[in-house]
Design a protein around this motif. Structure first.
Motif, PDB file in Angstrom:
ATOM      1  N   SER A 165       1.091  -1.127   0.019  1.00 25.96           N
ATOM      2  CA  SER A 165      -0.035   0.478   0.082  1.00 25.96           C
ATOM      3  C   SER A 165       0.711   1.143  -0.273  1.00 25.96           C
ATOM      4  N   GLU A 166       0.634   2.128  -0.348  1.00 25.34           N
ATOM      5  CA  GLU A 166       1.316   3.430  -0.898  1.00 25.34           C
ATOM      6  C   GLU A 166      -0.175   4.843  -0.974  1.00 25.34           C
ATOM      7  N   ILE A 167       0.384   5.956   0.096  1.00 21.78           N
ATOM      8  CA  ILE A 167      -0.228   7.375  -0.290  1.00 21.78           C
ATOM      9  C   ILE A 167       0.482   7.702  -1.001  1.00 21.78           C
ATOM     10  N   THR A 168      -1.034   8.011  -2.425  1.00 24.57           N
ATOM     11  CA  THR A 168      -0.828   8.579  -3.444  1.00 24.57           C
ATOM     12  C   THR A 168       0.257  10.227  -4.506  1.00 24.57           C
ATOM     13  N   ASP A 169      -1.243  10.483  -3.126  1.00 18.37           N
ATOM     14  CA  ASP A 169      -1.767  11.810  -3.092  1.00 18.37           C
ATOM     15  C   ASP A 169      -1.862  12.329  -1.653  1.00 18.37           C
ATOM     16  N   LEU A 170      -1.874  13.498  -0.878  1.00 19.79           N
ATOM     17  CA  LEU A 170      -1.935  14.662  -0.066  1.00 19.79           C
ATOM     18  C   LEU A 170      -3.277  15.421  -0.440  1.00 19.79           C
ATOM     19  N   VAL A 171      -4.309  15.300  -0.057  1.00 25.30           N
ATOM     20  CA  VAL A 171      -5.483  16.181  -0.762  1.00 25.30           C
ATOM     21  C   VAL A 171      -6.347  17.349   0.169  1.00 25.30           C
ATOM     22  N   SER A 172      -5.737  17.289   1.169  1.00 25.90           N
ATOM     23  CA  SER A 172      -6.262  18.187   2.201  1.00 25.90           C
ATOM     24  C   SER A 172      -4.953  19.116   2.601  1.00 25.90           C
ATOM     25  N   GLY A 173      -5.792  19.615   3.283  1.00 29.44           N
ATOM     26  CA  GLY A 173      -5.223  21.114   4.198  1.00 29.44           C
ATOM     27  C   GLY A 173      -3.997  20.887   5.375  1.00 29.44           C
ATOM     28  N   ILE A 174      -4.486  20.084   5.557  1.00 31.39           N
ATOM     29  CA  ILE A 174      -3.784  19.532   7.044  1.00 31.39           C
ATOM     30  C   ILE A 174      -2.402  18.174   6.443  1.00 31.39           C
ATOM     31  N   SER A 175      -1.864  18.316   5.337  1.00 36.83           N
ATOM     32  CA  SER A 175      -1.605  17.416   5.054  1.00 36.83           C
ATOM     33  C   SER A 175      -0.315  17.238   5.578  1.00 36.83           C
ATOM     34  N   PHE A 176       0.521  18.265   5.841  1.00 35.49           N
ATOM     35  CA  PHE A 176       1.689  17.885   6.804  1.00 35.49           C
ATOM     36  C   PHE A 176       1.523  17.341   8.020  1.00 35.49           C
ATOM     37  N   THR A 177       0.278  16.909   8.888  1.00 39.11           N
ATOM     38  CA  THR A 177      -0.294  16.317   9.826  1.00 39.11           C
ATOM     39  C   THR A 177       0.258  14.832   9.721  1.00 39.11           C
ATOM     40  N   LEU A 178      -0.093  14.216   8.348  1.00 42.14           N
ATOM     41  CA  LEU A 178      -0.522  13.281   8.059  1.00 42.14           C
ATOM     42  C   LEU A 178       0.774  12.394   7.715  1.00 42.14           C
ATOM     43  N   ALA A 179       1.113  10.948   7.800  1.00 42.95           N
ATOM     44  CA  ALA A 179       2.162  10.219   6.770  1.00 42.95           C
ATOM     45  C   ALA A 179       2.547  10.821   5.040  1.00 42.95           C
ATOM     46  N   PRO A 180       3.967  11.347   4.379  1.00 41.48           N
ATOM     47  CA  PRO A 180       3.844  11.642   3.577  1.00 41.48           C
ATOM     48  C   PRO A 180       3.556  10.699   2.455  1.00 41.48           C
ATOM     49  N   GLU A 181       3.511  11.421   1.798  1.00 40.37           N
ATOM     50  CA  GLU A 181       3.096  10.574  -0.129  1.00 40.37           C
ATOM     51  C   GLU A 181       4.362   9.661  -0.066  1.00 40.37           C
ATOM     52  N   GLY A 182       3.536   8.207  -0.938  1.00 40.38           N
ATOM     53  CA  GLY A 182       5.389   6.998  -0.615  1.00 40.38           C
ATOM     54  C   GLY A 182       4.924   6.098   0.463  1.00 40.38           C
ATOM     55  N   SER A 183       3.753   6.553   1.459  1.00 38.46           N
ATOM     56  CA  SER A 183       4.429   5.724   2.984  1.00 38.46           C
ATOM     57  C   SER A 183       3.406   4.612   2.930  1.00 38.46           C
ATOM     58  N   GLU A 184       3.051   3.590   3.294  1.00 38.45           N
ATOM     59  CA  GLU A 184       2.481   2.656   3.512  1.00 38.45           C
ATOM     60  C   GLU A 184       1.339   3.570   4.470  1.00 38.45           C
ATOM     61  N   LEU A 185      -0.282   2.213   4.111  1.00 34.94           N
ATOM     62  CA  LEU A 185      -0.764   2.632   5.280  1.00 34.94           C
ATOM     63  C   LEU A 185      -1.361   2.270   6.691  1.00 34.94           C
ATOM     64  N   ALA A 186      -2.032   2.704   7.220  1.00 36.85           N
ATOM     65  CA  ALA A 186      -1.853   2.166   8.382  1.00 36.85           C
ATOM     66  C   ALA A 186      -2.498   1.055   8.547  1.00 36.85           C
ATOM     67  N   LEU A 187      -1.853  -0.104   9.806  1.00 36.44           N
ATOM     68  CA  LEU A 187      -2.719  -1.261   9.813  1.00 36.44           C
ATOM     69  C   LEU A 187      -2.819  -2.413   8.640  1.00 36.44           C
ATOM     70  N   SER A 188      -1.742  -1.991   7.361  1.00 38.26           N
ATOM     71  CA  SER A 188      -1.550  -2.699   6.587  1.00 38.26           C
ATOM     72  C   SER A 188      -0.492  -3.265   6.191  1.00 38.26           C
ATOM     73  N   PRO A 189      -0.794  -4.345   6.802  1.00 40.34           N
ATOM     74  CA  PRO A 189       0.688  -5.574   7.090  1.00 40.34           C
ATOM     75  C   PRO A 189       0.829  -6.200   5.133  1.00 40.34           C
ATOM     76  N   GLU A 190       2.635  -6.145   5.183  1.00 40.42           N
ATOM     77  CA  GLU A 190       2.821  -6.146   3.849  1.00 40.42           C
ATOM     78  C   GLU A 190       2.220  -7.708   3.335  1.00 40.42           C
ATOM     79  N   LEU A 191       2.658  -8.788   4.549  1.00 40.32           N
ATOM     80  CA  LEU A 191       2.603  -9.963   3.946  1.00 40.32           C
ATOM     81  C   LEU A 191       2.206 -10.581   4.951  1.00 40.32           C
ATOM     82  N   ASN A 192       0.572 -11.327   5.242  1.00 43.95           N
ATOM     83  CA  ASN A 192      -0.184 -12.316   6.032  1.00 43.95           C
ATOM     84  C   ASN A 192       0.175 -13.664   5.642  1.00 43.95           C
ATOM     85  N   TYR A 193       0.442 -14.651   6.288  1.00 48.80           N
ATOM     86  CA  TYR A 193       0.385 -16.016   5.778  1.00 48.80           C
ATOM     87  C   TYR A 193      -0.191 -17.056   6.981  1.00 48.80           C
ATOM     88  N   SER A 194      -1.163 -18.158   6.666  1.00 45.52           N
ATOM     89  CA  SER A 194      -1.660 -18.849   7.518  1.00 45.52           C
ATOM     90  C   SER A 194      -0.822 -20.862   7.065  1.00 45.52           C
TER      91      SER A 194
END
Length: 842
Positions: free
Chosen positions: A714-743
């Motif tokens: 997952s990757e944040i591709t664009d920040l569209v809000s006026g408070i984008s500076f409070t968020l993870a920067p572009e290119g960051s992973e989404l929250a609670l989104s592990p890259e690999l899961n297996y069972s």
């Protein structure tokens, strides 16, 4: 010495215990004569005709009609009744751990969100979850939608036919809040073909925690053979606690508690404040001795489900079901690492009482050229919750300076105790009618109409111990506003959210499939929806005479009946589509390509306007909180396959996909810089690239192996809000989104003297992930691995199993949060050893 009675259950217990210690059985208490060790060894060898000869075939209704899971061109994972029992799945977090494409965030039973394919943002907490964005995953009990933001209905899983997890947007057939997928709990229905009954008893011990017990059972009674039947299911599950509420003290004194910022009126300049009005301030220290308790986070599920089915003819049937459940939870399920593993310091009672009644009905009629299904349901849910809110003192702004300390020249900070008391109701009525053409026709389709009317009420009280002594007048909802309780509240209740949220949705949907050739099929789906939402009530702030309040006019705040009148009701409509092309290379190989869309409805913000910018930071000067937030949308493109090999003994299903998530809704609370209340804004766009695999293999006559893997980037591709500076920067992973899961799961079945024995080991891995979208609270959560093992035996109607959950005693970082303004970590249950005994008559 008293000998064991020669019973089937005792015989099965001995078989399981013998297998557990891997020594020859001594059958003296079971058989009349001693068997030679060599003979026992011979009889414990695997049979050549095992009961598990091929992969289990599961029928699903993911397309609103019954089909084999291998013939459905949808990425769907199904856990059958047998798989649910084999994996001891009964609660929300149990089945989420078994499905790699799904993850979760939350803080215990009845307080969690589920995510699919990495479309996750973080949990919003529970003190105001009813006015934050809708979930991204649709949760269903049979055909009834039961999703709720931050409070998914935690239905106890027993006497269930299967769980279906539909990955990717399912908006055309399942509507709003299925933008990431849908999770369906399909219950067993009454069967007029014969009598059936069973029960299961479970006892377990948790390392460092309390014991747990459960009893569950069902009975299926034919009233009229092959026509009328009833089915009753009941359960009582008590889960012992494992987190200790330890002794601690709390004060606002900044030399002891640097997190507390008592200076609001100096614009957050603590250093300056300490030099003037706070220089000789005094601080009250309190302790939590009254609430100290070991293993205080226990929970209990009590419920019953009743169903009656009538099938007077082969082409007409009626089903009526009612479910009642009470969930009682004490304590919290996240610990404070500064106090040690599994320790926390709480200064008031944490309790959740969550009850629901759900009545649902289905009428089916088969005509010559069309099948008609009408289904509906009514949900009535009541929640009462108390939360220790002392951490609010650490959030700055109003917490200490306004609500806790005197307004004299020399400040006196009084009792900092604070708590939240919430009462929530949820009433929901749905109707759906579907018309389906015969499935064996080259052109076939489903056409449906859907109606959903939901009312959520929220009465949340914030009770601050120092308020009466500071002269705060008693508070009440704003006069003239819609109120669930218009009365004055108890002294100390300085802030009230008394809210009513109504949502009404109508939709028409359909899918049309065309067999272009005997192997190639094209399917097109469409849903047109109309949504109408209202938001009524008030947020009321208590005040004191120091700031101009009088006893005749003690309350301040916002009356939403008035402030939102110009934009209420909020109306939205739209169309979403789905296109699938599938090719059946052979009866064992299906390949498909899909384009699908999903959406979540927009909504209201309680307050709007320029940011308060208490700290006079230039970056907040131009930000304006909007009156409403817009829908966010998902576009999914995937290529999938369903394959079976080796005469049904090997199954490999999978999909690769690309998801674009635009205009993402995020709930925000920044009481110092933006707004005193939580609001929602559309803040970002994101992209997810992923692959998921689901495989099962009967490796030998006795050994079956299962594997499920999900990999999401997952990757944040664009920040569209006026408070984008409070968020993870572009290119960051989404929250609670592990890259690999297996069972991974391996199961070995064999027969010992007419007893079917088995052993099983399961390994579940969750990759590292980030806890939040916000820079200030964003932390990397460690990966973790959970291992479960079981050993059991079945003898005719009886079964017995010994099991160990969390064999390695892993302490997982499931969710790092500061929702209560104190950093804590939601974790899993420590190593648990248990035994279950079951009986099935049919």
């Amino acid at each position: 010495m008293r000998m064991l009675r020669k019973t089937k259950v005792n015989y099965a217990v001995c078989i399981a215990m013998a297998a557990a210690v891997d020594v020859p059985l001594a059958f003296a208490d079971i058989q009349e004569t001693q068997q030679a060790t060599e003979q026992v060894a011979e009889e414990t060898q695997p049979t050549k005709n095992p009961k598990r000869a091929a992969i289990e075939l599961i029928e699903v209704t993911a397309t609103r009609r019954a089909q084999s899971i291998q013939s459905v061109p949808i990425s769907v994972t199904a856990l059958s009744e047998r798989a649910l029992k084999e994996n001891n799945i009964s609660k929300f977090d149990d089945y989420i751990e078994m499905i790699p494409s799904a993850s979760m965030g939350g803080r215990g039973p009845g307080q969690s969100d589920v995510y699919i394919r990495g479309l996750a943002l973080g949990h919003n907490g529970i003190t105001g979850t009813e006015f934050t964005p809708a979930p991204t995953v649709g949760l269903y009990l049979d055909d009834m939608p039961i999703s709720a933001t931050g409070r998914n209905l935690d239905v106890y899983v027993t006497d269930v036919e299967r769980l279906e997890v539909l990955a990717g947007p399912q908006g055309t057939l399942f509507g709003a809040s299925a933008q990431a997928g849908a999770l369906r709990i399909i219950t067993n229905k009454p069967d007029s073909g014969g009598f059936d009954a069973g029960f299961e008893l479970d006892y377990s011990q948790t390392k460092g925690g309390d014991d747990s017990t459960s009893i569950e059972g069902f009975v299926n009674i034919p009233i009229i053979e092959d026509e009328l039947a009833v089915r009753i299911t009941a359960y009582n599950d008590k889960q012992g606690g494992y987190i200790d509420n330890v002794y601690s003290t709390f004060t606002l004194d900044p030399t002891i508690n640097p997190n507390a910022n008592p200076d609001f009126f100096n614009n957050g300049d603590v250093e300056q404040g300490l030099k003037d009005q706070w220089v000789d301030a005094t601080y009250t220290e309190i302790d939590n001795e009254e609430f100290v308790e070991d293993d205080f986070n226990d929970s209990e599920y009590i419920g019953v489900r009743f169903g009656i089915s009538w099938e007077p003819t082969a082409d007409f049937s009626i089903l009526l079901q009612h479910t009642h459940q009470d969930l009682d939870v004490d304590g919290v399920f996240d610990y404070d690492p500064t106090l040690g593993e599994m320790n926390v310091a709480r200064f008031d009672e944490d309790r959740l009482e969550d009850s629901f009644d759900l009545t649902s009905w289905t009428i089916e009629k088969q005509l010559e050229y069309v099948d008609i299904v009408y289904t509906g349901g009514y949900l009535d849910r009541d929640i009462y919750q108390t939360v220790d809110y002392i951490g609010y003192n650490n959030s700055g702004a109003f917490a200490a300076d306004y609500y806790t300390c005197t307004y004299t020249e020399v400040r006196q900070c009084l009792d900092p105790s604070k708590r939240f008391v919430g009462q929530v109701t949820n009433e929901r009525l749905t109707h759906e009618i579907r018309f389906s053409s015969p499935y064996d026709k080259p052109v076939r389709g489903v056409l449906g109409l859907f109606y959903d009317d939901q009312t959520i009420t929220h009465d949340g009280e914030y009770d601050y111990a120092a308020a009466p002594e500071l002269g705060f007048f008693q508070n009440r909802p704003n006069v003239g506003s819609t109120a669930n309780n218009p009365d004055f509240r108890e002294p100390g209740v300085t802030f009230i959210n008394d809210l009513t949220r109504d949502e009404e949705q109508t939709a028409i949907f359909g899918e049309l499939a065309w067999d272009i050739t005997d192997k190639l099929t094209a399917t097109a789906g469409l849903r047109y929806y109309e949504l109408e939402a209202t938001f009524l009530g008030s947020s009321a702030f208590a005040n004191t005479s120091v700031f101009g309040a009088t006893e005749d006019f003690p309350d301040y705040g916002r009356n939403y009946d008035v402030s939102l009148a110009d934009i209420s009701p909020l109306k939205q409509d739209g169309t979403i589509t789905k296109f699938t092309l599938d090719y059946q290379f052979s009866k064992d190989i299906l390949v498909y390509a899909t384009y699908s869309e999903g959406y979540r409805a927009g909504g209201f913000n309680r307050l709007s306007g320029p940011a308060i910018n208490t700290n006079n930071l230039p970056e907040f000067e131009d930000f304006v909180v909007p009156d409403t937030y817009e829908s966010d949308e998902v576009v999914n493109m995937e290529l999938g396959w369903k394959t079976t090999f080796n005469n049904g003994n090997l199954k490999i299903n999978g999909a690769i996909y690309k998801i674009d998530w635009d205009n993402i809704q995020v709930a925000i609370l920044d009481s110092a810089n933006i707004l005193q209340l939580t609001f929602t804004d559309n803040v970002a766009d994101a992209e997810i690239l992923g692959i998921e695999l689901d495989a099962a293999w009967t490796a030998t006559d006795n050994l079956t192996l299962f594997a499920a893997v999900s990999n999401n980037h997952s990757e944040i591709t664009d920040l569209v809000s006026g408070i984008s500076f409070t968020l993870a920067p572009e290119g960051s992973e989404l929250a609670l989104s592990p890259e690999l899961n297996y069972s991974l799961r391996g199961r070995y079945d064999w027969t010992v003297k007419n007893v079917d024995a088995y052993g099983q080991v399961t390994l579940q891995y969750t990759d590292e992930s980030y806890s939040s979208m916000y820079i200030d609270t964003r932390e990397k959560q460690d990966s973790y691995t959970l291992v479960n093992a079981s050993l059991g035996a079945n003898f005719d109607e009886w079964g017995v199993e010994l099991y160990v959950d969390n064999l390695t005693d892993e302490v997982a970082e499931k969710y790092i949060n500061t929702i209560d303004d104190i950093r804590r970590v939601t974790t899993n249950r420590p190593r648990t050893i248990g035994m279950r005994v079951s009986y099935a008559f049919n």
